[in-house]
Enzyme design. Structure first.
Site, PDB file in Angstrom:
ATOM      1  N   ALA A  55      13.034 -36.583 -12.918  1.00 46.08           N
ATOM      2  CA  ALA A  55      13.146 -37.769 -13.789  1.00 46.08           C
ATOM      3  C   ALA A  55      12.007 -37.885 -14.791  1.00 46.08           C
ATOM      4  O   ALA A  55      12.146 -38.582 -15.801  1.00 46.08           O
ATOM      5  CB  ALA A  55      13.235 -39.026 -12.924  1.00 46.08           C
ATOM      6  N   GLN A  74      17.964 -30.601  -1.206  1.00 48.41           N
ATOM      7  CA  GLN A  74      18.625 -31.752  -1.858  1.00 48.41           C
ATOM      8  C   GLN A  74      20.072 -31.880  -1.388  1.00 48.41           C
ATOM      9  O   GLN A  74      20.581 -32.992  -1.208  1.00 48.41           O
ATOM     10  CB  GLN A  74      18.520 -31.636  -3.380  1.00 48.41           C
ATOM     11  CG  GLN A  74      17.053 -31.801  -3.828  1.00 48.41           C
ATOM     12  CD  GLN A  74      16.835 -31.808  -5.317  1.00 48.41           C
ATOM     13  OE1 GLN A  74      17.769 -31.671  -6.104  1.00 48.41           O
ATOM     14  NE2 GLN A  74      15.584 -31.971  -5.724  1.00 48.41           N
ATOM     15  N   VAL A 123      22.503 -29.850 -13.198  1.00 48.63           N
ATOM     16  CA  VAL A 123      22.089 -29.474 -14.551  1.00 48.63           C
ATOM     17  C   VAL A 123      21.032 -28.371 -14.497  1.00 48.63           C
ATOM     18  O   VAL A 123      21.018 -27.463 -15.324  1.00 48.63           O
ATOM     19  CB  VAL A 123      21.540 -30.718 -15.298  1.00 48.63           C
ATOM     20  CG1 VAL A 123      20.985 -30.354 -16.672  1.00 48.63           C
ATOM     21  CG2 VAL A 123      22.632 -31.787 -15.432  1.00 48.63           C
ATOM     22  N   ASP A 169      27.959 -26.513 -23.319  1.00 47.03           N
ATOM     23  CA  ASP A 169      28.639 -25.380 -23.955  1.00 47.03           C
ATOM     24  C   ASP A 169      29.925 -25.854 -24.640  1.00 47.03           C
ATOM     25  O   ASP A 169      30.257 -25.440 -25.752  1.00 47.03           O
ATOM     26  CB  ASP A 169      28.978 -24.318 -22.891  1.00 47.03           C
ATOM     27  CG  ASP A 169      27.774 -24.015 -22.021  1.00 47.03           C
ATOM     28  OD1 ASP A 169      26.836 -23.396 -22.520  1.00 47.03           O
ATOM     29  OD2 ASP A 169      27.763 -24.436 -20.849  1.00 47.03           O
ATOM     30  N   HIS A 208      27.596 -20.994 -16.859  1.00 50.19           N
ATOM     31  CA  HIS A 208      26.714 -21.503 -17.916  1.00 50.19           C
ATOM     32  C   HIS A 208      25.631 -20.445 -18.140  1.00 50.19           C
ATOM     33  O   HIS A 208      24.503 -20.554 -17.658  1.00 50.19           O
ATOM     34  CB  HIS A 208      26.107 -22.854 -17.491  1.00 50.19           C
ATOM     35  CG  HIS A 208      25.077 -23.348 -18.470  1.00 50.19           C
ATOM     36  ND1 HIS A 208      25.374 -23.656 -19.773  1.00 50.19           N
ATOM     37  CD2 HIS A 208      23.742 -23.569 -18.333  1.00 50.19           C
ATOM     38  CE1 HIS A 208      24.274 -24.048 -20.395  1.00 50.19           C
ATOM     39  NE2 HIS A 208      23.267 -24.001 -19.547  1.00 50.19           N
TER      40      HIS A 208
HETATM   41  N1  NAD Z   1      23.130 -26.904 -17.554  1.00 51.07           N
HETATM   42  C1  NAD Z   1      22.682 -27.073 -18.785  1.00 51.07           C
HETATM   43  O1  NAD Z   1      23.474 -27.100 -19.745  1.00 51.07           O
HETATM   44  C2  NAD Z   1      21.216 -27.267 -19.056  1.00 51.07           C
HETATM   45  C3  NAD Z   1      20.794 -27.645 -20.329  1.00 51.07           C
HETATM   46  C4  NAD Z   1      19.432 -27.802 -20.566  1.00 51.07           C
HETATM   47  C5  NAD Z   1      18.511 -27.577 -19.549  1.00 51.07           C
HETATM   48  N2  NAD Z   1      18.961 -27.206 -18.320  1.00 51.07           N
HETATM   49  C6  NAD Z   1      18.029 -27.000 -17.205  1.00 51.07           C
HETATM   50  O2  NAD Z   1      17.612 -28.270 -16.696  1.00 51.07           O
HETATM   51  C7  NAD Z   1      16.378 -28.105 -16.003  1.00 51.07           C
HETATM   52  C8  NAD Z   1      15.391 -29.190 -16.425  1.00 51.07           C
HETATM   53  O3  NAD Z   1      15.026 -29.021 -17.766  1.00 51.07           O
HETATM   54  P1  NAD Z   1      13.863 -29.900 -18.440  1.00 51.07           P
HETATM   55  O4  NAD Z   1      13.783 -29.445 -19.843  1.00 51.07           O
HETATM   56  O5  NAD Z   1      14.048 -31.343 -18.158  1.00 51.07           O
HETATM   57  O6  NAD Z   1      12.591 -29.353 -17.644  1.00 51.07           O
HETATM   58  P2  NAD Z   1      11.175 -30.044 -17.462  1.00 51.07           P
HETATM   59  O7  NAD Z   1      10.241 -29.002 -16.965  1.00 51.07           O
HETATM   60  O8  NAD Z   1      10.807 -30.834 -18.676  1.00 51.07           O
HETATM   61  O9  NAD Z   1      11.457 -31.094 -16.299  1.00 51.07           O
HETATM   62  C9  NAD Z   1      11.806 -30.701 -15.013  1.00 51.07           C
HETATM   63  C10 NAD Z   1      11.262 -31.747 -14.074  1.00 51.07           C
HETATM   64  O10 NAD Z   1      11.737 -31.435 -12.781  1.00 51.07           O
HETATM   65  C11 NAD Z   1      10.708 -31.740 -11.872  1.00 51.07           C
HETATM   66  N3  NAD Z   1      10.970 -31.060 -10.610  1.00 51.07           N
HETATM   67  C12 NAD Z   1      10.678 -29.788 -10.272  1.00 51.07           C
HETATM   68  N4  NAD Z   1      11.020 -29.548  -8.997  1.00 51.07           N
HETATM   69  C13 NAD Z   1      11.566 -30.693  -8.523  1.00 51.07           C
HETATM   70  C14 NAD Z   1      12.100 -31.076  -7.283  1.00 51.07           C
HETATM   71  N5  NAD Z   1      12.134 -30.231  -6.238  1.00 51.07           N
HETATM   72  N6  NAD Z   1      12.554 -32.335  -7.127  1.00 51.07           N
HETATM   73  C15 NAD Z   1      12.493 -33.209  -8.156  1.00 51.07           C
HETATM   74  N7  NAD Z   1      11.982 -32.896  -9.376  1.00 51.07           N
HETATM   75  C16 NAD Z   1      11.530 -31.659  -9.544  1.00 51.07           C
HETATM   76  C17 NAD Z   1       9.426 -31.316 -12.585  1.00 51.07           C
HETATM   77  O11 NAD Z   1       8.276 -31.954 -12.051  1.00 51.07           O
HETATM   78  C18 NAD Z   1       9.726 -31.767 -14.003  1.00 51.07           C
HETATM   79  O12 NAD Z   1       9.261 -33.078 -14.267  1.00 51.07           O
HETATM   80  C19 NAD Z   1      15.928 -26.670 -16.299  1.00 51.07           C
HETATM   81  O13 NAD Z   1      16.274 -25.829 -15.210  1.00 51.07           O
HETATM   82  C20 NAD Z   1      16.723 -26.302 -17.533  1.00 51.07           C
HETATM   83  O14 NAD Z   1      16.879 -24.913 -17.670  1.00 51.07           O
HETATM   84  C21 NAD Z   1      20.283 -27.058 -18.056  1.00 51.07           C
HETATM   85  O1  LMR Z   2      19.284 -22.230 -22.428  1.00 45.73           O
HETATM   86  C1  LMR Z   2      18.622 -22.804 -21.564  1.00 45.73           C
HETATM   87  O2  LMR Z   2      17.888 -22.213 -20.786  1.00 45.73           O
HETATM   88  C2  LMR Z   2      18.702 -24.299 -21.468  1.00 45.73           C
HETATM   89  C3  LMR Z   2      20.104 -24.770 -21.336  1.00 45.73           C
HETATM   90  O3  LMR Z   2      20.766 -24.146 -20.283  1.00 45.73           O
HETATM   91  C4  LMR Z   2      20.885 -24.670 -22.614  1.00 45.73           C
HETATM   92  O4  LMR Z   2      22.000 -24.151 -22.606  1.00 45.73           O
HETATM   93  O5  LMR Z   2      20.395 -25.152 -23.654  1.00 45.73           O
END
Ligand code: NAD
Ligand code: LMR
Length: 326
Positions: free
Chosen positions: A12, A112, A129, A159, A187
């Site tokens: 968060a 989790q 996510v 996507d 993804h």
């Molecule tokens: N599926 C998608 O389309 C998509 C798109 C964008 C990003 N993402 C992914 O989402 C994730 C988060 O991205 P972000 O930019 O917010 O990263 P970020 O590093 O800014 O934030 C991640 C947060 O998660 C926390 N965290 C780590 N381990 C944890 C745990 N065990 N329990 C609770 N919190 C925990 C960290 O302290 C951090 O604050 C990444 O893996 C990123 O690749 C997925």
């Molecule tokens: O590409 C990444 O690693 C972040 C996220 O999954 C995205 O599609 O933007």
């Protein structure tokens, strides 16, 4: 006024969290008549930053925000959870594929899943996510044996939205003119952004764009969009990812419009020859709080080969985390 529901967001205090929480609290996700309790999970060192985010949430005086519960204890965060957004995980850096994160992130989702199994509502909706999202969703689900696997989804919506926007831009139309785009599979860069069923203003999309653009430009652009954003911003997508998560959950909870398809990563059930055991991006419709995979699409040989490639990658990811699957 409806009774409040509990929304758990992990990670968060991260960048997606910062773009996501304020939209959930303002009613963009579950409707302007649905009060929410926000259970916010972070790792212990990030609790200070999370406190700042909570102060800002309070300072918005959102009418729908009933309670904010920050914690570093997964059991507390998922107790009574109705909607879970599992964002907390490390993002990739330039040059990495998302599956390179499996060793760093996979271990987050077993505990989790167990905490969800212990305390969440029995019809909880969990959207994963954190990357690699499909396989992390599989890990969470495998560790929650008392929850139906259909409680777990992986996010393909970013996507999907990217594909809609690319097609609208190319055809000089609005995204609201575009329908029946599908992003199949993982993804990841093996995903298949499919325009064979897509329509623009009610006509076949592929009658409005040439095949060379579709195969040589559109598909790679959508597949590589995450990497292009990392290259340009120096950080992975955040606001668009949060927006996609809002869209996914809103449709799942409140339904899709008549005739609308959305791409969702859901447990494979044999549809389109994809046997169970992986979380696969499919075209879906939603109503009454349930999703349904769209059936009856005729896949040509090109599409079948693309589905097979992305399925193969998902099965390899699954094999790589076999010890985390409970
Ligand atoms: N599926 C998608 O389309 C998509 C798109 C964008 C990003 N993402 C992914 O989402 C994730 C988060 O991205 P972000 O930019 O917010 O990263 P970020 O590093 O800014 O934030 C991640 C947060 O998660 C926390 N965290 C780590 N381990 C944890 C745990 N065990 N329990 C609770 N919190 C925990 C960290 O302290 C951090 O604050 C990444 O893996 C990123 O690749 C997925
Ligand atoms: O590409 C990444 O690693 C972040 C996220 O999954 C995205 O599609 O933007």
């Amino acid at each position: 006024m409806k009774a409040p529901v509990t929304v758990t967001v992990t990670g968060a205090a991260g960048q997606i969290g910062y773009a996501l929480l304020f939209r959930i609290a303002s009613g963009d996700m579950l409707g302007k008549d649905q009060p929410v309790n926000l259970n916010l999970l972070e790792i212990t060192p990030a609790l200070g930053a999370l406190e700042g985010v909570c102060m800002e949430l309070n300072d918005c005086a959102f009418p729908l925000l009933n309670a904010i519960n920050p914690t570093d204890d997964a059991n507390k965060a998922f107790d009574g959870c109705d909607y879970g957004l599992l964002v907390g995980a490390m993002p990739r850096k330039e040059g990495m594929e998302r599956k390179d994160l499996l060793s760093a992130n996979g271990g987050i989702f077993g505990p989790q899943g167990k905490a969800l199994n212990a305390g969440a509502s029995r019809d909880v909706k969990v959207l994963v996510v954190g990357n690699p999202a499909n396989t992390n969703a599989l890990i969470a689900s495998a560790n929650a044996p008392d929850l139906d696997p259909s409680c777990f989804n992986a996010m393909m919506r970013l996507d999907h939205n990217r594909a809609m926007s690319q097609l609208a831009e190319k055809t000089g139309t609005a995204t609201t003119d575009v329908n029946h785009v599908v992003v199949w599979g993982n993804h990841s860069s093996t995903q298949f952004p499919d325009l064979y069923q897509a329509t623009v203003g009610g006509s076949a999309a592929l009658s409005k764009v040439d095949e060379n653009w579709y195969k040589e430009d559109f598909i790679p652009t959508v597949q590589q969009r995450g990497a292009a954003i990392i290259k340009a911003r120096g950080a992975s997508s955040a606001a668009s990812a949060a927006s996609a998560a809002i869209d996914h959950m809103r449709n799942w909870a409140l339904g899709t419009a008549d005739g609308e398809w959305v791409s969702m990563g859901v447990p494979a059930d044999g549809s389109y020859g994809i046997e169970p055991g992986i979380m696969f991006g499919y075209p879906c419709t939603c109503s009454g709080g349930k999703y349904e995979i769209v059936q009856g699409i005729e896949l040509n040989d090109y599409a079948k080969a693309k589905l097979a490639a992305t399925e193969k990658e998902l099965r390899e990811e699954r094999d790589a985390v076999a010890e985390l699957l409970g």
